[in-house]
Write an enzyme that holds these catalytic residues in place. Structure first.
Site, PDB file in Angstrom:
ATOM      1  N   ASN A  95       3.149   2.665  -9.428  1.00 51.67           N
ATOM      2  CA  ASN A  95       2.533   2.123  -8.211  1.00 51.67           C
ATOM      3  C   ASN A  95       3.440   1.308  -7.295  1.00 51.67           C
ATOM      4  O   ASN A  95       2.981   0.432  -6.566  1.00 51.67           O
ATOM      5  CB  ASN A  95       1.295   1.272  -8.577  1.00 51.67           C
ATOM      6  CG  ASN A  95       0.252   2.086  -9.318  1.00 51.67           C
ATOM      7  OD1 ASN A  95       0.377   3.296  -9.446  1.00 51.67           O
ATOM      8  ND2 ASN A  95      -0.782   1.428  -9.825  1.00 51.67           N
ATOM      9  N   HIS A 120       4.278  -2.077 -16.778  1.00 51.19           N
ATOM     10  CA  HIS A 120       3.798  -1.457 -15.533  1.00 51.19           C
ATOM     11  C   HIS A 120       5.001  -0.844 -14.815  1.00 51.19           C
ATOM     12  O   HIS A 120       5.763  -1.535 -14.139  1.00 51.19           O
ATOM     13  CB  HIS A 120       3.146  -2.528 -14.663  1.00 51.19           C
ATOM     14  CG  HIS A 120       2.298  -1.983 -13.550  1.00 51.19           C
ATOM     15  ND1 HIS A 120       2.455  -0.713 -13.044  1.00 51.19           N
ATOM     16  CD2 HIS A 120       1.276  -2.545 -12.848  1.00 51.19           C
ATOM     17  CE1 HIS A 120       1.571  -0.520 -12.068  1.00 51.19           C
ATOM     18  NE2 HIS A 120       0.841  -1.617 -11.940  1.00 51.19           N
ATOM     19  N   TYR A 158       5.810  -0.965  -7.990  1.00 51.24           N
ATOM     20  CA  TYR A 158       6.223  -2.321  -8.379  1.00 51.24           C
ATOM     21  C   TYR A 158       7.659  -2.289  -8.912  1.00 51.24           C
ATOM     22  O   TYR A 158       8.346  -1.269  -8.796  1.00 51.24           O
ATOM     23  CB  TYR A 158       5.205  -2.917  -9.358  1.00 51.24           C
ATOM     24  CG  TYR A 158       3.856  -3.087  -8.680  1.00 51.24           C
ATOM     25  CD1 TYR A 158       3.698  -4.016  -7.656  1.00 51.24           C
ATOM     26  CD2 TYR A 158       2.772  -2.282  -9.009  1.00 51.24           C
ATOM     27  CE1 TYR A 158       2.481  -4.156  -6.989  1.00 51.24           C
ATOM     28  CE2 TYR A 158       1.554  -2.407  -8.348  1.00 51.24           C
ATOM     29  CZ  TYR A 158       1.415  -3.349  -7.336  1.00 51.24           C
ATOM     30  OH  TYR A 158       0.222  -3.478  -6.668  1.00 51.24           O
ATOM     31  N   THR A 168      -6.887  -4.265 -11.745  1.00 51.03           N
ATOM     32  CA  THR A 168      -6.829  -5.610 -11.172  1.00 51.03           C
ATOM     33  C   THR A 168      -8.205  -5.963 -10.622  1.00 51.03           C
ATOM     34  O   THR A 168      -8.745  -5.233  -9.792  1.00 51.03           O
ATOM     35  CB  THR A 168      -5.766  -5.642 -10.054  1.00 51.03           C
ATOM     36  OG1 THR A 168      -4.488  -5.477 -10.672  1.00 51.03           O
ATOM     37  CG2 THR A 168      -5.799  -6.931  -9.272  1.00 51.03           C
ATOM     38  N   ASN A 172       3.884  11.300  -9.107  1.00 53.51           N
ATOM     39  CA  ASN A 172       3.706  12.089  -7.888  1.00 53.51           C
ATOM     40  C   ASN A 172       2.743  11.410  -6.920  1.00 53.51           C
ATOM     41  O   ASN A 172       1.963  12.045  -6.244  1.00 53.51           O
ATOM     42  CB  ASN A 172       3.259  13.524  -8.214  1.00 53.51           C
ATOM     43  CG  ASN A 172       1.879  13.579  -8.841  1.00 53.51           C
ATOM     44  OD1 ASN A 172       1.367  12.566  -9.315  1.00 53.51           O
ATOM     45  ND2 ASN A 172       1.263  14.747  -8.816  1.00 53.51           N
TER      46      ASN A 172
END
Ligand SMILES: Cc1cc2nc3c(=O)[nH]c(=O)nc-3n(C[C@H](O)[C@H](O)[C@H](O)COP(=O)(O)O)c2cc1C
Length: 362
Positions: free
Chosen positions: A175, A172, A177, A25, A228
């Site tokens: 992370n 995605h 989301y 990003t 992880n």
């Protein structure tokens, strides 16, 4: 054992080398989430990567909560991305779009409504908005109708990605989301068919993959996880069991490639002290595995020699080394990046990092 410089087939994609650019990003789109010529120049500079995975790209207004991040839900955005994909292809590269729904991490200032998640929860910390950081707001648990609508949005965004000239997409799933909010039991407290058991927690991911594969062909689809890493309040009590089940599911769905942001050093951002899952996924999953996080040239070569990874993706090194592939081939030093311009700014810290020959000439 293949090296970083051997070609690699990822479904329909033919990569000339195994050095991928991880999704990054960089927040250089306009407020309507439309990409532009500056972004085209940035991506084209990095076209020697075996594969470029685009920055996370919103599938819908309600799913995009990052200021100046791009989208793929309307024609203007498709036209903006055409500038990027044309520039990358003209420079000899390949690029897939990372498709993003941020779930509970979308502040209503950007998403224009109450955020949805797997469960009614509030993310810890602060959301990025155009007025600076604000506390996250409470998400509501997605209804069945929400899930159907969001799954359809993924399929539409995938079709738009192909119209925009992308070579494929990456879901995605990392992370913290939305896909991750369904997968990991630190955020999914549902008691219906989308929660509780691992099989149920895989359902949303499965439906997204089926919808996107149905829209553009599974041979053009990949998915990313961060098994992880503690991400924005999302973690799992038993990552190895969960991601072993994920591997079985991806095998059944014939998803051709995955990318794992797998912390392998205690200093990796968000690393939690759990074993890496890739050794457990490898014997089950016959698709290609790209590994990510904290690699440089020598450590990537060492990792390839262990036989789990089919390729390595690099994030921060690609920000400040547009010719990273050449630098790794030559064993040349890597330039450090300017963290202050990672997530905002214009051309500075974006398209002005020199290639090796330019740096030597200066
Ligand atoms: C500036 C920046 C932006 C990032 N944006 C994304 C993103 O859009 N999607 C994503 O999955 N990961 C994103 N990440 C994580 C990176 O893809 C990568 O996993 C992380 O930087 C670790 O890899 P590295 O050590 O090679 O940098 C971002 C990381 C950074 C530093």
């Amino acid at each position: 054992m293949p090296t970083l410089f051997d070609p690699l087939e990822l479904g329909a994609l033919e990569l000339p080398n195994r050095i991928a650019m991880a999704p990054l990003t960089r927040a250089r789109s306009n407020r309507d989430a439309v990409p532009n010529e500056l972004m085209a120049a940035y991506y084209a500079q990095r076209a020697s990567a075996g594969l470029i995975i685009s920055e996370a790209t919103g599938i819908s207004r309600e799913g995009l909560g990052w200021p100046n991040a791009p989208g793929l839900w309307n024609d203007q955005q498709v036209d903006g991305w055409k500038l990027v994909t044309d520039a990358v292809h003209r420079s000899g590269g390949r690029i897939v779009a990372q498709l993003w729904h941020m779930g509970r991490l979308v502040h209503p200032d950007l998403g224009e409504r109450q955020p949805v998640s797997s469960s009614a929860t509030t993310a810890p910390d602060y959301a990025h908005t155009y007025e600076g950081k604000k506390p996250y707001t409470a998400a509501r648990a997605a209804s069945f109708a929400d899930i159907q609508r969001i799954t359809a949005d993924y399929a539409t965004a995938a079709r738009n990605a192909i119209v925009a000239g992308f070579d494929g997409v990456q879901i995605h799933g990392a992370n913290g989301y939305l896909v991750d909010q369904f997968l990991r039991n630190g955020a999914n407290f549902r008691t219906d068919q989308y929660g509780c058991s691992i099989d149920n927690r895989l359902r949303f991911m499965t439906e997204v993959l089926e919808a996107v594969g149905g829209a553009i062909g599974m041979e053009r689809v990949g998915i990313r996880f961060s098994p992880n890493i503690y991400s924005q309040g999302v973690e799992d009590s038993d990552p190895i069991t969960l991601f072993t089940a994920v591997a079985h599911r991806l095998e059944r769905l014939r998803v051709p490639w995955i990318e794992l942001r797998e912390a392998h050093q205690p200093t990796s951002a968000g690393a939690i002290p759990t074993e890496p899952v890739s050794p457990f996924m490898r014997p089950i999953y016959s698709g290609k595995i790209l590994l990510n996080s904290d690699y440089d040239g020598p450590s990537a070569r060492e990792r390839m020699a262990l036989g789990i990874a089919d390729g390595i993706s690099f994030g921060r090194p690609f920000i400040s080394n547009p010719d990273l592939v050449q630098r790794i081939a030559l064993g040349a030093p890597l330039s450090p990046g300017d963290v202050g311009t990672f997530y905002s700014g214009g051309a500075a810290g974006y398209v002005d990092y020199p290639n090796l020959d330019e740096a030597e000439a200066a």
